[in-house]
Design a protein around this motif. Structure first.
Motif, PDB file in Angstrom:
ATOM      1  N   ALA A  93       5.744  -3.474  -6.200  1.00 41.85           N
ATOM      2  CA  ALA A  93       4.608  -3.578  -7.114  1.00 41.85           C
ATOM      3  C   ALA A  93       4.955  -3.085  -8.499  1.00 41.85           C
ATOM      4  CB  ALA A  93       3.417  -2.779  -6.559  1.00 41.85           C
ATOM      5  N   THR A  97      -0.948   4.415  -2.426  1.00 37.14           N
ATOM      6  CA  THR A  97      -1.351   3.029  -2.626  1.00 37.14           C
ATOM      7  C   THR A  97      -0.923   2.196  -1.431  1.00 37.14           C
ATOM      8  OG1 THR A  97      -1.077   3.282  -5.010  1.00 37.14           O
ATOM      9  CG2 THR A  97      -1.190   1.045  -4.169  1.00 37.14           C
ATOM     10  N   ARG A 149      -0.684  -1.929   0.050  1.00 37.87           N
ATOM     11  CA  ARG A 149      -0.688  -3.341  -0.313  1.00 37.87           C
ATOM     12  C   ARG A 149      -0.932  -4.155   0.954  1.00 37.87           C
ATOM     13  NH1 ARG A 149       4.303  -1.836  -2.808  1.00 37.87           N
ATOM     14  NH2 ARG A 149       5.451  -3.329  -1.500  1.00 37.87           N
ATOM     15  N   TYR A 191      -1.023  -7.957   2.685  1.00 36.71           N
ATOM     16  CA  TYR A 191      -0.501  -9.314   2.566  1.00 36.71           C
ATOM     17  C   TYR A 191      -1.076 -10.158   3.706  1.00 36.71           C
ATOM     18  CZ  TYR A 191       3.009  -7.156  -0.497  1.00 36.71           C
ATOM     19  OH  TYR A 191       3.648  -6.468  -1.492  1.00 36.71           O
ATOM     20  N   PRO A 204       0.609  -9.726  -2.915  1.00 34.37           N
ATOM     21  CA  PRO A 204      -0.451  -9.211  -2.025  1.00 34.37           C
ATOM     22  C   PRO A 204      -1.813  -9.730  -2.456  1.00 34.37           C
ATOM     23  CG  PRO A 204       0.243  -7.513  -3.548  1.00 34.37           C
ATOM     24  CD  PRO A 204       1.164  -8.677  -3.779  1.00 34.37           C
ATOM     25  N   LYS A 241      -4.508  -7.909  -1.926  1.00 38.38           N
ATOM     26  CA  LYS A 241      -5.314  -6.753  -2.281  1.00 38.38           C
ATOM     27  C   LYS A 241      -4.430  -5.516  -2.370  1.00 38.38           C
ATOM     28  CE  LYS A 241      -9.959  -5.035  -1.407  1.00 38.38           C
ATOM     29  NZ  LYS A 241     -11.128  -5.109  -0.504  1.00 38.38           N
ATOM     30  N   THR A 242      -4.723  -4.678  -3.365  1.00 42.84           N
ATOM     31  CA  THR A 242      -4.022  -3.416  -3.557  1.00 42.84           C
ATOM     32  C   THR A 242      -5.059  -2.316  -3.705  1.00 42.84           C
ATOM     33  OG1 THR A 242      -2.176  -4.524  -4.658  1.00 42.84           O
ATOM     34  CG2 THR A 242      -2.354  -2.149  -4.950  1.00 42.84           C
ATOM     35  N   THR A 288      -6.018   2.082  -3.652  1.00 45.94           N
ATOM     36  CA  THR A 288      -5.563   3.468  -3.814  1.00 45.94           C
ATOM     37  C   THR A 288      -6.427   4.340  -2.919  1.00 45.94           C
ATOM     38  OG1 THR A 288      -4.862   3.061  -6.089  1.00 45.94           O
ATOM     39  CG2 THR A 288      -5.173   5.341  -5.426  1.00 45.94           C
TER      40      THR A 288
END
Length: 818
Positions: free
Chosen positions: A306, A336, A338, A340, A351, A353-354, A356
């Motif tokens: 990323a 964080t 990720r 997929y 990805p 969506k990411t 935190t």
């Protein structure tokens, strides 16, 4: 060499006559049996005296034995057939097994040409120049017969030849082989193995390329029926004279270069470059060997990190894949994750969506999907694990325990960082977590209570201790495939197996100092698919040890030891293959040898070991396959998915490398590879090129919406827990006002009273009977005995005592004198 299957018959010596009263019933029984089994009239077991009779050779318990196909083997002295079955009174060759019928099969010799006048009553046989065939007839048993791996149809017969392997029923431990006269071939050798199939294929390919048709092939093409069959038998017999060629199995196959996109193509040796033909042949052999073993390392794709800069790369600390193999979760060291989706991902490998977690203050130490794949749990370096749904929305967060409580049983959660989490293999509501506070907790997402929207732990709390009886930190936990037990590894070097269904104070099985040295932490524990073996990895001794769970004890020795697995990260682990025959693990660069750039140890490597049944745990086990990843890149964590048959590696540069095989792997990385890179149409490119400078109306990049506004937030999933909570809220549920039970103040009822209304209502309830009482007289009662017109400071003089001490003593003396 093996002679032809033709056997001559002669007239045998007459059998001495016996008493009629004993012989006739016996002959009648044989005739009835022949009629029942439908034995042909030309069947016989009489063979020329100079030729040895055919036989059934079998190996049982390591010893060889031979059963001659002659009348001497028959218990009824039949000269026509031998009966194979389980019934002791009728079977000539008895096999006592549950898959064998009472009358299972029949063996007899049939005359192909010529005449035979053999009968049950007459033992003589006259035939000249007859050619015979050995026939096996199935009698319709449930489990039947198997010849050379092919199942024989019920109530059919087949002609046997030399070297054929016969299995009756399901008796795999006792196989039979047909041996013809004057043959010295062993039981393990057959006519089909004399000339390997690979050599036959090469000859056929060469003949097809040269367009050459031999004279023998022309003759075989013109033959039909029995003549074609005899020509085929003659060709098989002639092939026995050729020199056999055997190919030995190569246990160590070093794969230095992988097809597809190989980053190590610049480090090829000059020896291979000088002989390109030999190198191509060797690569083809390695590829065939890998395909045969179903090891997915022939191709790979790399999911980029990323972060674009290598100095601030995000270290992948954990990799998890749902059971179906469609979702991939990657956790990093900055909190964080990720997500997929292989089904919707193209070759750009981005990805969808990411997130935190916990404001990025903690490292994601462990993660796993539920058995249904709809939820996932994250263990961080905080004391509170988090449960997310499939799309990354938070469902619930676990409660934090009281750090001032010494006994972990009397607190609601962990008080130290969570090191490992795991989901129950069958129950989608049970979660296991291990922490540095020395406790392993089982969480029930449905039955456990909540406090301030935090899930509290139930009663299943295990206190893990070291060999000295003191509290020790948990480094890893793992459920067994059956869900009845779990295994935990500690920083003191112990491996403990606990009962997951019943709370106990001690583990069922334990071994202390599992790896070399005392107080060496166990960083990873993983089960194979059957749950019969576990693999533990330690970063200190650079080894992976395989243990048998059934025999695990304090004095147990490892089943196998894998050496040479250098690692610099506490997140390093190992993983079993889908069939449990192989185990893979990643390595780091050896810093002691990093000065020489040509050394192979300057590459992070993927090593695959084969688990042998006769492996001695004290001997060194070398990998069968070693794959160089990239120069200066270490392998942090690894995962071999059982359903996809793909190997996922988390690298030190933040990228994820996926190894797969086009034939042996399914879905997963094959989906984005088949799609390629998504193309942009020409209209979008034209509009983007003609857009004014600084215009936000047309943009080729995606617009990042702020998550602070409720308008742009992802809709939360409507769960049962959320619906129950909303029904209890009177505002969200729009509950009407309850009927009033007290006085009415204003327009609202007394169902919900404020503080003033409560005081007024309580005062009224104390004086309920107020009828007929003058309120003026009641107010004057408060003024009785009180004066509001006194002299100032009149009431400030306080009398401490009415009499002095001397006066009190004098009064006491007077009382005594009286």
């Amino acid at each position: 060499t093996v002679k032809s299957n033709s056997i001559k018959l002669i007239a045998s010596t007459p059998v001495p006559k016996t008493k009629p009263n004993k012989t006739k019933p016996k002959l009648k029984m044989i005739e009835n049996l022949e009629t029942e089994l439908k034995i042909p009239s030309n069947a016989t077991l009489l063979v020329h005296s100079k030729t040895q009779a055919p036989s059934l050779q079998t190996s049982s318990s390591g010893s060889l034995s031979s059963i001659p196909l002659s009348p001497s083997t028959s218990i009824s002295k039949s000269t026509k057939f031998l009966l194979i079955g389980r019934q002791a009174s009728t079977a000539d060759v008895r096999i006592n097994h549950k898959s064998i019928s009472r009358k299972h099969a029949v063996l007899y010799i049939r005359c192909v040409n010529g005449s035979s006048s053999t009968s049950a009553g007459d033992s003589t046989s006259i035939n000249t120049s007859s050619k015979l065939e050995l026939v096996l007839k199935d009698l319709g048993g449930k489990f039947g017969c198997t010849i050379n791996g092919k199942k024989l149809e019920r109530e059919t017969e087949i002609i046997l030849k030399h070297g054929d392997h016969v299995i009756f029923g399901n008796v795999r431990e006792q196989a039979f082989q047909i041996i013809f006269p004057d043959d010295v071939e062993l039981l393990s050798e057959t006519s089909e193995k004399v000339q390997p199939s690979a050599e036959k294929d090469k000859k056929l390919d060469a003949q097809k390329d040269d367009n050459v048709i031999t004279s023998n092939e022309m003759e075989e093409m013109s033959l039909t029926g029995r003549a074609a069959r005899e020509a085929e038998i003659a060709a098989m017999t002639a092939s026995l004279d050729e020199t056999p060629v055997y190919t030995k199995f190569k246990q160590a196959v070093a794969v230095e270069a992988i097809t597809a996109t190989n980053t190590n193509s610049a480090t090829k040796s000059h020896e291979h470059e000088s002989h390109p033909t030999n190198k191509e042949n060797k690569q083809d052999q390695d590829h065939d060997q890998i395909t045969k073993l179903k090891i997915p390392i022939t191709n790979h794709i790399t999911i980029p990190s990323a972060s674009s800069s290598t100095s601030s790369c995000l270290l992948p600390t954990t990799i998890s894949i749902d059971p179906s193999g469609s979702r991939l979760l990657v956790g990093t060291n900055n909190g964080t994750i990720r997500l997929y989706d292989f089904n919707g991902m193209d070759l750009s490998l981005q990805p969808f969506k990411t997130l935190t977690i916990q404001e990025g203050r903690y490292t994601i130490s462990s993660s796993t999907f539920s058995n249904s794949g709809d939820r996932m749990i994250l263990g961080t370096t905080s004391s509170q694990p988090i449960v997310l749904d499939r799309d990354g929305n938070q469902i619930i967060e676990f409660a934090k325990g009281d750090m001032y409580v010494t006994d972990m049983v009397h607190t609601d959660g962990h008080v130290a960082n969570v090191t490992s989490v795991d989901w129950h293999p069958f129950d989608r509501d049970l979660v296991l977590s291990g922490s540095a506070d020395g406790s392993v907790r089982v969480w029930d997402l449905i039955r456990c209570k909540t406090k301030f929207d935090k899930l509290c732990c139930g009663k299943l709390i295990y206190r893990v201790k070291s060999s000295m009886g003191k509290r020790t930190k948990i480094s890893t936990v793992c459920y067994s495939p059956n869900g009845r037990e779990f295994t935990c590894g500690t920083i003191c070097g112990s491996i403990q197996i606990w009962n997951a269904t019943k709370l106990k104070s001690r583990p069922d099985k334990v071994i202390y100092d599992a790896h070399d040295g005392k107080n060496i932490a166990i960083h990873s524990i993983v089960y194979n698919r059957e749950g019969t073996q576990i693999a533990s990895r330690c970063m200190e001794d650079d080894k992976v040890k395989v243990w048998v769970t059934r025999t695990l004890s304090r004095s147990a020795k490892p089943f196998m030891i894998c050496h040479g697995l250098k690692s610099q990260y506490e997140y390093s682990n190992s993983s079993f293959s889908q069939d449990g025959k192989f185990i893979c693990a990643g390595t780091s660069i050896d810093k002691s040898k990093s000065s020489n750039l040509t050394n192979k140890q300057d590459y992070g490597q993927l090593k695959i070991f084969k688990i042998e049944s006769n492996t001695n745990g004290n001997t060194r086990t070398d990998p069968i396959i070693t794959v160089n990843i990239a120069l200066g890149i270490n392998v942090v964590t690894s995962l071999w998915h059982k359903r996809l048959n793909q190997i996922f590696l988390g690298l030190s540069d933040g990228s994820i490398r996926i190894y797969y095989h086009p034939e042996c792997s399914t879905k997963g990385a094959l989906i984005p590879v088949s799609k390629g890179v998504r193309k942009i149409d020409e209209l979008s490119l034209l509009l983007a090129s003609r857009a004014p400078t600084g215009s936000a109306g047309i943009s080729m990049n995606s617009i990042q919406t702020p998550h602070a506004l409720p308008l742009f937030r992802d809709p939360e999933r409507n769960t049962k827990r959320k619906r129950t909570k909303e029904r209890q809220d009177p505002i969200k549920s729009k509950r009407p006002d309850l009927p009033g039970t007290g006085i009415k103040v204003g327009e609202s009822s007394s169902a919900g009273l404020n503080f003033q209304q409560y005081n007024l209502t309580s005062a009224i309830h104390k004086n309920k009977n107020i009828a007929g009482i003058d309120p003026r007289d009641e107010l004057f009662k408060f003024n009785e005995g009180k004066s509001y017109t006194k002299v100032p400071y009149d009431g400030d003089i306080k009398i401490l005592a009415e009499k002095t001490i001397e006066e009190e003593e004098q009064e006491e003396e007077e009382k005594q004198n009286r």
